[in-house]
Design an enzyme around this catalytic site. Sequence first.
Site, PDB file in Angstrom:
ATOM      1  N   ASP A  98      -7.866  -7.278   1.900  1.00  0.00           N
ATOM      2  CA  ASP A  98      -6.886  -7.338   2.980  1.00  0.00           C
ATOM      3  C   ASP A  98      -7.567  -6.800   4.216  1.00  0.00           C
ATOM      4  OD1 ASP A  98      -5.672  -4.560   4.110  1.00  0.00           O
ATOM      5  OD2 ASP A  98      -6.440  -4.277   2.089  1.00  0.00           O
ATOM      6  N   GLY A 126     -11.341   4.122   0.226  1.00  0.00           N
ATOM      7  CA  GLY A 126     -12.262   5.019   0.901  1.00  0.00           C
ATOM      8  C   GLY A 126     -13.488   4.343   1.491  1.00  0.00           C
ATOM      9  N   GLN A 184     -11.666   6.563  -5.524  1.00  0.00           N
ATOM     10  CA  GLN A 184     -12.203   7.244  -4.340  1.00  0.00           C
ATOM     11  C   GLN A 184     -13.590   7.800  -4.696  1.00  0.00           C
ATOM     12  OE1 GLN A 184     -11.034   7.153  -1.304  1.00  0.00           O
ATOM     13  NE2 GLN A 184      -9.003   6.283  -1.649  1.00  0.00           N
ATOM     14  N   ASP A 192      -2.775   7.861  -2.941  1.00  0.00           N
ATOM     15  CA  ASP A 192      -4.133   8.401  -3.075  1.00  0.00           C
ATOM     16  C   ASP A 192      -4.486   9.242  -1.867  1.00  0.00           C
ATOM     17  OD1 ASP A 192      -4.084   6.181  -1.371  1.00  0.00           O
ATOM     18  OD2 ASP A 192      -6.216   5.792  -1.681  1.00  0.00           O
ATOM     19  N   CYS A 241      -6.039 -26.394  15.317  1.00  0.00           N
ATOM     20  CA  CYS A 241      -7.225 -27.181  15.669  1.00  0.00           C
ATOM     21  C   CYS A 241      -6.911 -28.669  15.733  1.00  0.00           C
ATOM     22  CB  CYS A 241      -8.357 -26.902  14.670  1.00  0.00           C
ATOM     23  SG  CYS A 241      -8.997 -25.224  14.854  1.00  0.00           S
ATOM     24  N   ASP A 270       0.871  -1.179   0.000  1.00  0.00           N
ATOM     25  CA  ASP A 270       0.000   0.000   0.000  1.00  0.00           C
ATOM     26  C   ASP A 270       0.905   1.225   0.000  1.00  0.00           C
ATOM     27  OD1 ASP A 270      -2.172   1.622  -0.079  1.00  0.00           O
ATOM     28  OD2 ASP A 270      -3.013   1.010   1.856  1.00  0.00           O
ATOM     29  N   SER A 271       0.364   2.300  -0.542  1.00  0.00           N
ATOM     30  CA  SER A 271       1.174   3.462  -0.916  1.00  0.00           C
ATOM     31  C   SER A 271       1.511   4.414   0.218  1.00  0.00           C
ATOM     32  CB  SER A 271       0.392   4.256  -1.950  1.00  0.00           C
ATOM     33  OG  SER A 271      -0.885   4.597  -1.411  1.00  0.00           O
ATOM     34  N   GLY A 272       0.746   4.351   1.305  1.00  0.00           N
ATOM     35  CA  GLY A 272       0.891   5.340   2.367  1.00  0.00           C
ATOM     36  C   GLY A 272      -0.265   6.315   2.411  1.00  0.00           C
ATOM     37  N   GLY A 273      -1.115   6.309   1.380  1.00  0.00           N
ATOM     38  CA  GLY A 273      -2.245   7.239   1.316  1.00  0.00           C
ATOM     39  C   GLY A 273      -3.181   7.086   2.501  1.00  0.00           C
ATOM     40  N   CYS A 285     -12.309 -27.373  11.347  1.00  0.00           N
ATOM     41  CA  CYS A 285     -11.147 -26.685  10.755  1.00  0.00           C
ATOM     42  C   CYS A 285      -9.996 -27.667  10.571  1.00  0.00           C
ATOM     43  CB  CYS A 285     -10.718 -25.541  11.658  1.00  0.00           C
ATOM     44  SG  CYS A 285      -9.273 -24.645  11.063  1.00  0.00           S
ATOM     45  N   HIS A 311      -4.928 -19.797  13.221  1.00  0.00           N
ATOM     46  CA  HIS A 311      -6.248 -20.373  12.927  1.00  0.00           C
ATOM     47  C   HIS A 311      -7.124 -19.375  12.148  1.00  0.00           C
ATOM     48  CE1 HIS A 311     -10.260 -21.998  13.377  1.00  0.00           C
ATOM     49  NE2 HIS A 311     -10.589 -20.780  13.774  1.00  0.00           N
ATOM     50  N   CYS A 331      -6.799 -26.705  10.254  1.00  0.00           N
ATOM     51  CA  CYS A 331      -5.505 -26.059  10.536  1.00  0.00           C
ATOM     52  C   CYS A 331      -4.750 -26.813  11.627  1.00  0.00           C
ATOM     53  CB  CYS A 331      -5.697 -24.586  10.889  1.00  0.00           C
ATOM     54  SG  CYS A 331      -5.926 -24.241  12.640  1.00  0.00           S
TER      55      CYS A 331
HETATM   56  N1  GUN Z   1      -6.655   0.911   2.897  1.00  0.00           N
HETATM   57  C1  GUN Z   1      -7.968   0.945   3.191  1.00  0.00           C
HETATM   58  N2  GUN Z   1      -8.588   1.932   2.492  1.00  0.00           N
HETATM   59  C2  GUN Z   1      -7.638   2.533   1.735  1.00  0.00           C
HETATM   60  C3  GUN Z   1      -7.648   3.626   0.790  1.00  0.00           C
HETATM   61  O1  GUN Z   1      -8.671   4.252   0.518  1.00  0.00           O
HETATM   62  N3  GUN Z   1      -6.443   3.948   0.227  1.00  0.00           N
HETATM   63  C4  GUN Z   1      -5.284   3.283   0.518  1.00  0.00           C
HETATM   64  N4  GUN Z   1      -4.154   3.662  -0.078  1.00  0.00           N
HETATM   65  N5  GUN Z   1      -5.251   2.260   1.398  1.00  0.00           N
HETATM   66  C5  GUN Z   1      -6.414   1.895   1.994  1.00  0.00           C
HETATM   67 ZN    ZN Z   2      -8.202 -24.027  12.987  1.00  0.00          ZN
END
Ligand code: GUN
Ligand code: ZN
Length: 375
Positions: free
Chosen positions: A269, A219, A192, A150, A312, A96-99, A307, A338, A309
């Site tokens: 994620d 967003g 966005q 972003d 478990c 991820d970019s840091g935005g 499960c 888990h 895993c």
């Molecule tokens: N992670 C969750 N939402 C966002 C988003 O809008 N922009 C970025 N860069 N990471 C995120």
């Molecule tokens: Zn498990």
Amino acid sequence: MSPSRLQFQLDAQASGSRARATTFRTLHGTIQSPLFMPVGTQATVKAQTQETLHESGSQILLANTYHLLLRPGPEVFKKLGGIHKFMRWPGSVLTDSGGYQIFSLPHSREMTEKGAVFQSYVDGQRILLSPELSIQMQRAIGSDIMMVLDQCIPSTADEQAASAALQITRRWAARSLAAREDSPQSMFGIVQGALYPQLRRESAEGLMELDFDGFAIGGLAVGEEKNEREDVCELTAALLPSDRPRYLMGVGTPLDVLEAVHRGVDMFDCIIPTQVAKRGTAFTSRGIVELRRSVYKFSEDRLDPSCTCPVCATHTRAYLHHLTKTQEPLGWTLVGQHNIHFYHQLMREVRQSILEDRFLPLYKERREILPIEDV
Ligand code: GUN
Ligand code: ZN
């Protein structure tokens, strides 16, 4: 648009749903969707080893440019040959970019056309995080998929603020793409536009003029209601090209993920599975288990009998309860292992059902039984 450098392939499209199964190739291997990316902000998924991540079926991890820029810094990655070698992770990595991190900074920050100025939490230094610096850092990290810088704002922002944020995100997206230069790494644009359908459309269309390898929906999960999130997700996913991966950033619970797959999203994620593990919260096929509860003190039951895993297969609820109560690090590790397995297993079952064109019944069934409690 030129052919995707990810060699994107649509494997199956569900009937009566926008859910789809896809395969694509990064610099570090083949990826099958729908998929979940464990969050490894600091080049580590909290309390997990690379071995258990690999064993649980993690295909791609998410790392954060903002944190890695501050520590250990770009020179370490340049000198040691990138994040895969650094952390001995053979799979793929998305950065991820840091935005988003800038948006969630507690301290004062300043947004300009050039970028975001913030103060380092490591040494107090003032840093201008520009699209160019973000991409330079993501190139040093050597991720398989880079994200554009972003401007993420609260989803409850008014229309004027949301419009301004998407305009700047569009300009930063073009600058991010230019900063890739000759790197073989892939890059995703980020849509966005808060909760305004016309702004989401404007943002998606603006980004689709640029040659991105995939598109993210940003967003969301920043203050809106669940149904608002689902509506915006559905509308935005439908605007995006069908021959590129679609990634919903920062979402969510297992149920949120299932709802978004139904609406045409491929990638996710979230910190939830590892974050809640620290306090002994486990996702199971029968709902959420709070291992702190004293009812488990003498329980010889498995955490989740369905499960597969290693946790478990090995441990009792009594032992996991004890580790949680005493705040032993192993408790966090085992419950996290888990939980990650639970997300991946859900994704594998979802993918298989799409391939066999029985996603819709699976969706309807799981929607009723997946935990909906707040975590
Ligand atoms: N992670 C969750 N939402 C966002 C988003 O809008 N922009 C970025 N860069 N990471 C995120
Ligand atoms: Zn498990």
